[in-house]
Design a protein around this motif. Sequence first.
Motif, mmCIF file in Angstrom:
data_model
loop_
_atom_site.group_PDB
_atom_site.id
_atom_site.type_symbol
_atom_site.label_atom_id
_atom_site.label_comp_id
_atom_site.label_asym_id
_atom_site.label_seq_id
_atom_site.Cartn_x
_atom_site.Cartn_y
_atom_site.Cartn_z
ATOM 1 N N ALA A 18 0.827 -1.209 0.000
ATOM 2 C CA ALA A 18 0.000 0.000 0.000
ATOM 3 C C ALA A 18 0.861 1.257 0.000
ATOM 4 C CB ALA A 18 -0.934 0.000 1.208
ATOM 5 N N LYS A 19 1.937 1.255 0.787
ATOM 6 C CA LYS A 19 2.822 2.419 0.859
ATOM 7 C C LYS A 19 3.534 2.645 -0.473
ATOM 8 C CE LYS A 19 4.901 5.818 2.939
ATOM 9 N NZ LYS A 19 4.204 7.071 3.215
ATOM 10 N N VAL A 20 3.998 1.571 -1.105
ATOM 11 C CA VAL A 20 4.664 1.684 -2.404
ATOM 12 C C VAL A 20 3.691 2.237 -3.442
ATOM 13 C CG1 VAL A 20 5.666 0.346 -4.308
ATOM 14 C CG2 VAL A 20 6.420 -0.061 -1.962
ATOM 15 N N GLN A 21 2.466 1.738 -3.447
ATOM 16 C CA GLN A 21 1.468 2.228 -4.399
ATOM 17 C C GLN A 21 1.161 3.708 -4.155
ATOM 18 O OE1 GLN A 21 -1.528 -0.757 -3.598
ATOM 19 N NE2 GLN A 21 -0.989 -1.912 -5.445
ATOM 20 N N GLU A 22 1.112 4.097 -2.893
ATOM 21 C CA GLU A 22 0.865 5.502 -2.539
ATOM 22 C C GLU A 22 2.019 6.390 -3.017
ATOM 23 O OE1 GLU A 22 1.094 8.028 1.558
ATOM 24 O OE2 GLU A 22 -0.025 6.148 1.653
ATOM 25 N N LEU A 23 3.239 5.949 -2.768
ATOM 26 C CA LEU A 23 4.408 6.725 -3.194
ATOM 27 C C LEU A 23 4.493 6.803 -4.714
ATOM 28 C CD1 LEU A 23 7.056 5.365 -0.666
ATOM 29 C CD2 LEU A 23 6.135 7.695 -0.743
ATOM 30 N N ARG A 24 4.167 5.728 -5.386
ATOM 31 C CA ARG A 24 4.197 5.714 -6.851
ATOM 32 C C ARG A 24 3.191 6.720 -7.407
ATOM 33 N NH1 ARG A 24 2.446 5.906 -11.749
ATOM 34 N NH2 ARG A 24 3.139 4.417 -13.269
ATOM 35 N N SER B 298 9.674 14.386 -7.390
ATOM 36 C CA SER B 298 9.135 13.145 -7.927
ATOM 37 C C SER B 298 10.192 12.043 -7.893
ATOM 38 C CB SER B 298 8.644 13.352 -9.358
ATOM 39 O OG SER B 298 8.241 12.133 -9.932
ATOM 40 N N VAL B 299 11.410 12.361 -8.313
ATOM 41 C CA VAL B 299 12.500 11.387 -8.303
ATOM 42 C C VAL B 299 12.773 10.923 -6.878
ATOM 43 C CG1 VAL B 299 14.982 11.116 -8.706
ATOM 44 C CG2 VAL B 299 13.548 12.163 -10.458
ATOM 45 N N LYS B 300 12.712 11.839 -5.935
ATOM 46 C CA LYS B 300 12.950 11.502 -4.530
ATOM 47 C C LYS B 300 11.885 10.521 -4.021
ATOM 48 C CE LYS B 300 13.006 13.683 0.000
ATOM 49 N NZ LYS B 300 12.724 14.915 0.714
ATOM 50 N N VAL B 301 10.620 10.821 -4.283
ATOM 51 C CA VAL B 301 9.511 9.988 -3.815
ATOM 52 C C VAL B 301 9.546 8.613 -4.501
ATOM 53 C CG1 VAL B 301 6.983 9.774 -3.848
ATOM 54 C CG2 VAL B 301 8.047 11.926 -3.161
ATOM 55 N N LEU B 302 9.784 8.612 -5.798
ATOM 56 C CA LEU B 302 9.847 7.341 -6.520
ATOM 57 C C LEU B 302 11.044 6.510 -6.063
ATOM 58 C CD1 LEU B 302 8.884 8.645 -10.066
ATOM 59 C CD2 LEU B 302 7.461 7.252 -8.549
ATOM 60 N N GLY B 303 12.141 7.175 -5.734
ATOM 61 C CA GLY B 303 13.308 6.472 -5.202
ATOM 62 C C GLY B 303 12.997 5.800 -3.884
ATOM 63 N N GLU B 304 12.202 6.467 -3.064
ATOM 64 C CA GLU B 304 11.796 5.880 -1.780
ATOM 65 C C GLU B 304 10.971 4.614 -2.013
ATOM 66 O OE1 GLU B 304 9.215 7.134 2.182
ATOM 67 O OE2 GLU B 304 9.985 8.725 0.890
ATOM 68 N N ALA B 305 10.073 4.675 -3.000
ATOM 69 C CA ALA B 305 9.265 3.492 -3.328
ATOM 70 C C ALA B 305 10.153 2.358 -3.824
ATOM 71 C CB ALA B 305 8.212 3.852 -4.370
#
Length: 81
Positions: A45-51, A66-73
């Motif tokens: 769920a967290k990965v889908q939210e971050l994506r 965006s790159v930062k958030v996607l990197g976290e995912a």
Amino acid sequence: MRRLTAFLAAALLSAPLWAMHCPADMAKIDAMLQSDPPADPAVLAKVQELRAEGEALHKAGNHSESVKVLGEALDMLSASE
């Protein structure tokens, strides 16, 4: 003055590179979710939210965030393997 000009030129040239990085990260996340989704529903769920957040930031033109958030995912997906 030359340093400022060089800095501004570098900043302007790097912006499109960030923009192109976002779709590649989103595609990588999508592929990882399809091939080997996390077993933990909370992580999924967290990965889908971050994506989704990363895509929204990309569409809004905020590519560095965006790159930062996607990197976290991506990090979460890599850690769950």
